[in-house]
Design an enzyme around this catalytic site. Structure first.
Site, short mmCIF file in Angstrom:
data_model
loop_
_atom_site.label_atom_id
_atom_site.label_comp_id
_atom_site.label_asym_id
_atom_site.label_seq_id
_atom_site.Cartn_x
_atom_site.Cartn_y
_atom_site.Cartn_z
N TYR A 142 0.82 -1.22 0.00
CA TYR A 142 0.00 0.00 0.00
C TYR A 142 0.86 1.27 0.00
O TYR A 142 0.41 2.31 -0.45
CB TYR A 142 -0.91 0.04 1.24
CG TYR A 142 -2.26 -0.61 1.05
CD1 TYR A 142 -2.37 -1.92 0.62
CD2 TYR A 142 -3.43 0.10 1.31
CE1 TYR A 142 -3.60 -2.52 0.46
CE2 TYR A 142 -4.67 -0.50 1.17
CZ TYR A 142 -4.75 -1.80 0.73
OH TYR A 142 -5.98 -2.38 0.58
N LYS A 192 3.12 -15.20 1.84
CA LYS A 192 3.44 -16.06 0.70
C LYS A 192 4.96 -16.26 0.69
O LYS A 192 5.67 -15.81 -0.22
CB LYS A 192 2.96 -15.42 -0.60
CG LYS A 192 1.46 -15.44 -0.78
CD LYS A 192 0.92 -16.75 -1.34
CE LYS A 192 1.32 -16.95 -2.77
NZ LYS A 192 0.88 -18.29 -3.28
N ASP A 225 -2.89 -17.93 0.38
CA ASP A 225 -3.91 -18.52 -0.50
C ASP A 225 -4.54 -19.74 0.18
O ASP A 225 -5.77 -19.90 0.18
CB ASP A 225 -3.32 -18.86 -1.88
CG ASP A 225 -2.09 -19.76 -1.82
OD1 ASP A 225 -1.48 -19.89 -0.73
OD2 ASP A 225 -1.72 -20.33 -2.86
N ASP A 249 -6.37 -7.10 3.75
CA ASP A 249 -7.51 -6.45 3.11
C ASP A 249 -8.43 -7.52 2.52
O ASP A 249 -9.64 -7.51 2.74
CB ASP A 249 -6.98 -5.50 2.02
CG ASP A 249 -8.09 -4.72 1.36
OD1 ASP A 249 -9.01 -4.25 2.07
OD2 ASP A 249 -8.06 -4.57 0.12
N ASP A 253 -12.20 -9.14 4.23
CA ASP A 253 -13.49 -9.11 3.54
C ASP A 253 -14.08 -10.52 3.48
O ASP A 253 -15.28 -10.72 3.68
CB ASP A 253 -13.34 -8.58 2.10
CG ASP A 253 -13.62 -7.09 2.01
OD1 ASP A 253 -13.52 -6.39 3.04
OD2 ASP A 253 -13.94 -6.61 0.90
C1 IPM Z 1 -10.45 -1.31 3.82
C2 IPM Z 1 -10.70 -0.63 2.51
C3 IPM Z 1 -9.57 0.34 2.26
C4 IPM Z 1 -8.31 -0.47 2.07
C5 IPM Z 1 -9.80 1.32 1.11
C6 IPM Z 1 -11.08 2.09 1.26
C7 IPM Z 1 -8.64 2.26 0.96
O1 IPM Z 1 -10.85 -1.58 1.52
O2 IPM Z 1 -10.34 -0.60 4.85
O3 IPM Z 1 -10.36 -2.53 3.85
O4 IPM Z 1 -8.02 -0.96 0.96
O5 IPM Z 1 -7.58 -0.61 3.04
MG MG Z 2 -10.90 -3.59 2.23
#
Ligand code: IPM
Ligand code: MG
Length: 368
Positions: A142, A192, A225, A249, A253
């Site tokens: 990032y 990884k 993975d 990230d 999710d």
């Molecule tokens: C998260 C989001 C952020 C990230 C974005 C909005 C920059 O996806 O907080 O997971 O990628 O970190």
């Molecule tokens: Mg995210």
């Protein structure tokens, strides 16, 4: 002594409406639990761009640095898609994370019993799930340099750099091990190492910190993975997962969706302790700004409310009050209240954002 301060950054999309419910909850604690905060508000993301021409004004950055805790709603929206990369709403959030040095991002994935049926997985796979992803938040691909889009011969090349120092890995590993000690004492580290040198170093440093300081915690390693696969196969094998910024990230999710709704999950981003002993901290829901439903009273305020619960626990040392708030949310769900995101295919009559917030406050009062 002055009251602890909270800076609220509602942001874009559904941010302001879910944050309005959090304010009711904060007020309740002031009126009923002698927990009064100095609350102020400012702009972030597209909302800041609209007023200041940047997604985070310097003055806001300064206020965030001085606050005991920052609560953020969400940033982003289609109106800002065409903006220059540096002006995009997300850059405001990334600046906060980087300049406050919030290196440990705690993302719990907890399945509420009342919602197990909403998971895309079988209820017995997710029922009772309670895992914590610790995502490194201020380094890795990032932020690594060099980065950019450059010309090479007659074509463009997009460049980002995955980069981790030993100390960056060690400090987030310590956060994960400390948390594991308060939970079931297990950490799984994901990278990884089979492909990336940064992953090789990650595995080495996590193992070194473990051997030197945390040998009471059970540590395992997984390729990220395979970790994604195991998370969907049998998520309850995990307790704390520690991983880098990008894998975190993705995996967070994935883990969030296991629980049935992104609208339910909070997060805490923590840095080093300040002079008053509190960690630098920003709390935000895992969900985004959901522009498609913004302003319609359809958003689920629970993730943002639970983010405030995390603030009570991690910034203000009020674990009991955090638990009180979490129980109030559980009780509301057990009563069958559902915002539209929690409606199954068979439908029903959903409640609005404000009704959900009111119901949580009513359960808080009932808890006294
Ligand atoms: C998260 C989001 C952020 C990230 C974005 C909005 C920059 O996806 O907080 O997971 O990628 O970190
Ligand atoms: Mg995210």
């Amino acid at each position: 002594m002055s009251n602890p301060s909270i800076l609220i950054l509602p942001g874009d999309g559904i941010g302001p409406e879910v944050m309005a419910e959090v304010r009711h909850v904060i007020d309740w604690f002031g009126e009923n639990r002698d927990l009064t905060f100095d609350v102020s508000e400012d702009l972030v993301g597209g909302a800041a761009y609209d007023v200041h021409g940047v997604p985070l004004a310097d003055a806001t950055m300064e206020r965030a640095q001085g606050a005991d805790a920052v609560l953020l709603g969400a940033v982003g929206g289609p109106r800002y898609d065409e903006l220059d990369f540096q002006l995009k709403p997300e850059r405001g959030l990334l600046r906060l994370r980087k300049e406050m040095d919030l290196y440990a991002n705690l993302r719990p994935a907890q399945c509420f019993d009342a919602l197990a049926e909403f998971s895309s997985l079988k209820a017995d796979v997710v029922g009772g799930l309670d895992i914590m992803i610790v995502r490194e938040l201020t380094s890795g691909v990032y932020f690594g340099e060099p980065r950019g889009i450059v010309k090479e011969g007659n074509e463009r090349v997009g460049i980002n750099t995955q980069r981790y120092t030993e100390s960056e890995i060690a400090r987030v590993a310590r956060s994960a091990f400390d948390l594991a000690r308060k939970r079931t004492g297990k950490v799984c580290s994901m990278e990884k190492a089979n492909v990336m040198e940064s992953g090789v170093l990650w595995r080495e440093v996590v193992s070194e910190v473990h051997a030197a300081e945390y040998s009471d915690v059970v540590l395992s390693h997984m390729y990220a993975d395979a970790g994604a696969m195991q998370l969907t196969r049998w998520p309850k094998q995990f307790d704390v997962i520690v991983t880098d910024n990008l894998f975190g990230d993705l995996l967070s999710d994935l883990a969030a969706m296991l629980t049935g709704s992104l609208g339910m999950l909070p997060s805490a981003s923590l840095g080093a302790p300040m002079d008053n002993g509190r960690p630098k901290a920003l709390y935000e829901p895992v969900h985004g700004s959901a522009p498609d439903i913004a302003g319609q009273g359809k958003a689920n305020p629970v993730a943002c409310i639970l983010s405030f619960a995390m603030a009570l626990r991690y910034s203000f040392d009020k674990g009991d009050e955090a638990t009180r708030l979490e129980r109030a949310v559980e009780a509301v769900l057990a009563d069958g209240l559902r915002t539209p995101d929690l409606m199954g295919p068979e439908g029903g009559s959903p409640v609005s954002t404000a009704e959900m917030g009111d119901a949580v406050v009513a359960k808080l009062s009932a808890s006294l």
